[in-house]
Design a protein around this motif. Structure first.
Motif, mmCIF file in Angstrom:
data_model
loop_
_atom_site.group_PDB
_atom_site.id
_atom_site.type_symbol
_atom_site.label_atom_id
_atom_site.label_comp_id
_atom_site.label_asym_id
_atom_site.label_seq_id
_atom_site.Cartn_x
_atom_site.Cartn_y
_atom_site.Cartn_z
ATOM 1 N N GLU A 192 -23.587 -39.018 -3.493
ATOM 2 C CA GLU A 192 -24.271 -39.836 -4.489
ATOM 3 C C GLU A 192 -23.836 -39.422 -5.893
ATOM 4 O O GLU A 192 -23.795 -38.244 -6.235
ATOM 5 N N ALA B 251 -24.288 -38.648 -9.607
ATOM 6 C CA ALA B 251 -25.414 -38.251 -10.442
ATOM 7 C C ALA B 251 -25.376 -39.024 -11.755
ATOM 8 O O ALA B 251 -24.314 -39.247 -12.331
ATOM 9 N N LEU C 255 -38.546 -39.402 -4.203
ATOM 10 C CA LEU C 255 -37.320 -40.190 -4.070
ATOM 11 C C LEU C 255 -37.650 -41.633 -3.704
ATOM 12 O O LEU C 255 -38.385 -41.886 -2.745
ATOM 13 N N ALA D 201 -31.853 -44.614 -1.397
ATOM 14 C CA ALA D 201 -30.824 -43.748 -1.969
ATOM 15 C C ALA D 201 -29.655 -43.620 -0.997
ATOM 16 O O ALA D 201 -29.848 -43.404 0.195
ATOM 17 N N ALA E 50 -27.057 -39.453 -0.046
ATOM 18 C CA ALA E 50 -27.792 -38.265 -0.471
ATOM 19 C C ALA E 50 -27.718 -37.204 0.622
ATOM 20 O O ALA E 50 -27.356 -37.473 1.764
ATOM 21 N N LYS F 148 -36.768 -36.042 -2.820
ATOM 22 C CA LYS F 148 -37.100 -35.987 -4.243
ATOM 23 C C LYS F 148 -35.922 -36.460 -5.096
ATOM 24 O O LYS F 148 -34.770 -36.429 -4.661
ATOM 25 N N THR F 149 -36.253 -36.881 -6.297
ATOM 26 C CA THR F 149 -35.240 -37.114 -7.326
ATOM 27 C C THR F 149 -35.416 -36.022 -8.372
ATOM 28 O O THR F 149 -36.504 -35.866 -8.932
ATOM 29 N N SER G 62 -34.077 -34.161 -11.910
ATOM 30 C CA SER G 62 -33.297 -34.239 -13.146
ATOM 31 C C SER G 62 -33.271 -32.858 -13.783
ATOM 32 O O SER G 62 -34.242 -32.103 -13.696
ATOM 33 N N THR H 134 -29.191 -36.468 -12.983
ATOM 34 C CA THR H 134 -30.246 -36.874 -12.060
ATOM 35 C C THR H 134 -29.631 -37.155 -10.703
ATOM 36 O O THR H 134 -28.613 -37.853 -10.619
ATOM 37 N N PHE H 135 -30.238 -36.636 -9.637
ATOM 38 C CA PHE H 135 -29.671 -36.773 -8.296
ATOM 39 C C PHE H 135 -30.760 -36.636 -7.241
ATOM 40 O O PHE H 135 -31.802 -36.028 -7.484
ATOM 41 N N PRO H 136 -30.529 -37.193 -6.038
ATOM 42 C CA PRO H 136 -31.473 -37.014 -4.929
ATOM 43 C C PRO H 136 -31.347 -35.609 -4.364
ATOM 44 O O PRO H 136 -30.248 -35.029 -4.327
#
Length: 224
Positions: free
Chosen positions: A24, A26, A139, A143, A146, A152-153, A155, A168-170
């Motif tokens: 994914e 970011a 999350l 998504a 991931a 969760k997401t 940052s 920001t990423f899963p």
């Protein structure tokens, strides 16, 4: 250009991922306020924690991958939820997996030395990188690519070569009694931190190398 210049740039990255599908991407933006510490503060286990990196030539060819060590850090937990955290990455610890350098005329040790030089991460001037959480949210559904089990997401401010960008990423966050783990796999654009080897986009040293760097975070923290 140095003999190993183009091959070395293929290994740029902090931040670790195993061979596989593209992770994914970011979202990167301006530095944000760091999340307030709430609840119990757990100490990062630097032996059990690590950061993996992987990068490529254009088109996904000649991948290089390796690891970086986490030197210090902490995660904060309140009401069984991750609220904040930060960890320091030892840039002098950068390692290249020998299995990723298959050319007979190349040595992984030469690549490690070149990555540490002023051509790339300049570890004498910038011996550490760091990540500081700014926000943790549930999350959203859908998504893609991931880490398995992502819930969760996350940052956070990622500082590399003295420049800070918010990413920001899963992620998969697990809270079990007096411990917490944070795992994530995602892709960043090295240009966001000004990481480049060629003089401009037309320089072969630059355009032969993908700007994508796959990052893997595996951080564990416990009560001390």
């Amino acid at each position: 250009m140095k003999k190993i210049g183009v091959i070395a740039l293929a290994s740029l990255g902090l931040l670790l991922a195993s061979c596989g599908d593209k992770k994914e991407a970011a979202t990167a933006g301006q530095e944000q306020s760091v999340a307030e510490k709430k609840g119990e503060v757990l100490t990062v286990d630097t032996v059990a924690s690590k950061v993996n990196w992987k990068a490529f030539h254009k088109g996904g060819f000649a991948p290089r991958w390796g690891t970086l060590s986490v030197s210090t850090g902490e995660l904060s937990v309140a009401d069984n939820q991750l609220t904040s955290g930060e960890f320091l990455i030892d840039m002098k610890s950068i390692k290249v997996d020998p299995a990723s350098v298959t050319e007979k005329d190349k040595k992984y040790t030469d690549l490690e030395g070149h990555l540490k030089s002023a051509d790339f991460f300049n570890v004498e001037k910038f011996p550490t990188a760091d990540f500081k959480i700014t926000k943790v949210e549930d999350l959203a559904a859908g998504a893609q690519n991931a880490v398995e089990g992502a819930n969760k997401t996350v940052s956070g401010n990622l500082t590399l070569l003295g420049k800070t960008m918010n990413v920001t990423f899963p992620a998969k966050v697990d809270i079990v009694e007096k411990s917490a783990t944070l795992k994530a796999q995602f892709t960043v654009n090295r240009a966001d931190w000004g990481i480049k080897f060629g003089t401009d986009e037309t320089d072969p040293a630059e355009w032969m190398i993908s700007k994508d760097i796959e990052i893997g975070i595996d951080v564990k923290a416990d009560q001390k």
